[in-house]
Design an enzyme around this catalytic site. Structure first.
Site, PDB file in Angstrom:
ATOM      1  N   HIS A  43       4.336  17.446   4.019  1.00 15.89           N
ATOM      2  CA  HIS A  43       3.139  16.692   3.636  1.00 15.89           C
ATOM      3  C   HIS A  43       1.961  17.656   3.659  1.00 15.89           C
ATOM      4  O   HIS A  43       1.247  17.755   4.652  1.00 15.89           O
ATOM      5  CB  HIS A  43       2.915  15.529   4.604  1.00 15.89           C
ATOM      6  N   GLU A  74       5.209  14.819   0.240  1.00 17.27           N
ATOM      7  CA  GLU A  74       4.364  13.646   0.438  1.00 17.27           C
ATOM      8  C   GLU A  74       2.900  14.011   0.202  1.00 17.27           C
ATOM      9  O   GLU A  74       2.484  15.127   0.488  1.00 17.27           O
ATOM     10  CB  GLU A  74       4.496  13.114   1.868  1.00 17.27           C
ATOM     11  N   HIS A 195       8.216   7.163   9.940  1.00 22.45           N
ATOM     12  CA  HIS A 195       7.046   7.211  10.822  1.00 22.45           C
ATOM     13  C   HIS A 195       7.405   6.648  12.191  1.00 22.45           C
ATOM     14  O   HIS A 195       7.629   5.451  12.355  1.00 22.45           O
ATOM     15  CB  HIS A 195       5.835   6.457  10.267  1.00 22.45           C
TER      16      HIS A 195
END
Length: 244
Positions: A43, A74, A195
């Site tokens: 990310h 991401e 997550h």
């Protein structure tokens, strides 16, 4: 079987704190691949506080040696981010509704409020041959809007489940995730999740059927520090192999 994708952001954060290329992000990715991992996630954020643009290109080049391993990038669908994804051409791009200064992802997309943005991003990714995924809260209503955005998958944001795990609301919260996942699947949208999933709560979450991929970074890296990389990765892979 659910695929495990290891998010290597925290390895980059640790490296950046020292000012030299140690630990190596690509070295760690190569190591977990050698242990059986079949997905790597990054990310990259605009301030490059962990993953840098250079890391994205280096990982992409390294992964050419491992065609069976998927690369997932991401990020918020800004022009700069989408241009980076087009250059790298990963297997998957997960779109997240993060502000530039946000510490970590903390909510899913409101698809209806961002429909034009998401449709344009998904179209660009499709034209580039990149699978698209939308970061989503466990909402049946939002899952029903996913096809209109043109995405291939959704990634269920699992913080709420992680917080409820082991408590009185665990079953109720998991039921919401199960319903959202089932609705997305019924509509032809693949389901990922991520997550704050960890070795304690992952098996329970994967009682939900047809979860294609889990992306795990922070908890996995901490567990590797506590228990060793080989032991942790083998336990994650065993849980994923036993998924619904």
């Amino acid at each position: 079987m659910t695929k495990l994708s290891v998010n290597v952001n925290k390895i980059a954060l640790l490296r950046n704190s020292r000012g030299r290329e140690y630990p190596g992000v690509t070295d760690f990715a190569r190591r977990v691949i050698g242990l059986g991992v079949r997905g790597i996630t990054v990310h990259p954020r605009p301030d490059e506080r962990h993953i840098r643009r250079g890391d994205v290109f280096a990982l992409s080049e390294m992964l050419k040696d491992f065609p069976e391993v998927e690369f997932n990038i991401e990020g918020y669908p800004s022009p700069d981010f989408l241009a980076l994804v087009a250059q790298v051409n990963p297997d998957q791009c997960t779109l997240v509704p993060d502000a530039p200064d946000q510490i970590t992802s903390d909510h899913g997309w409101d698809i209806t409020a961002n429909l034009a943005l998401l449709q344009e991003a998904a179209s660009r990714l499709r034209d580039a041959g990149v699978r698209s995924s939308l970061f989503l809260d466990p909402s049946v209503a939002m899952a029903e809007h996913a096809p209109s955005a043109g995405c291939d998958r959704v990634e269920l944001y699992t913080e709420e489940f992680a917080q409820a795990f082991g408590g009185r609301e665990e079953d109720e919260v998991l039921a919401r995730y199960r319903a959202a996942a089932a609705r997305a699947t019924d509509l032809g949208i693949g389901v990922n999740a991520g997550h704050d999933l960890n070795l304690d709560n992952l098996a329970r979450f994967l009682e939900i059927e047809n979860v294609l991929e889990v992306s795990i970074g922070h908890a996995l890296i901490v567990e590797c520090l506590e228990h060793g990389v080989e032991r942790v990765i083998s336990r994650y892979l065993a849980i994923c192999e036993g998924s619904a």
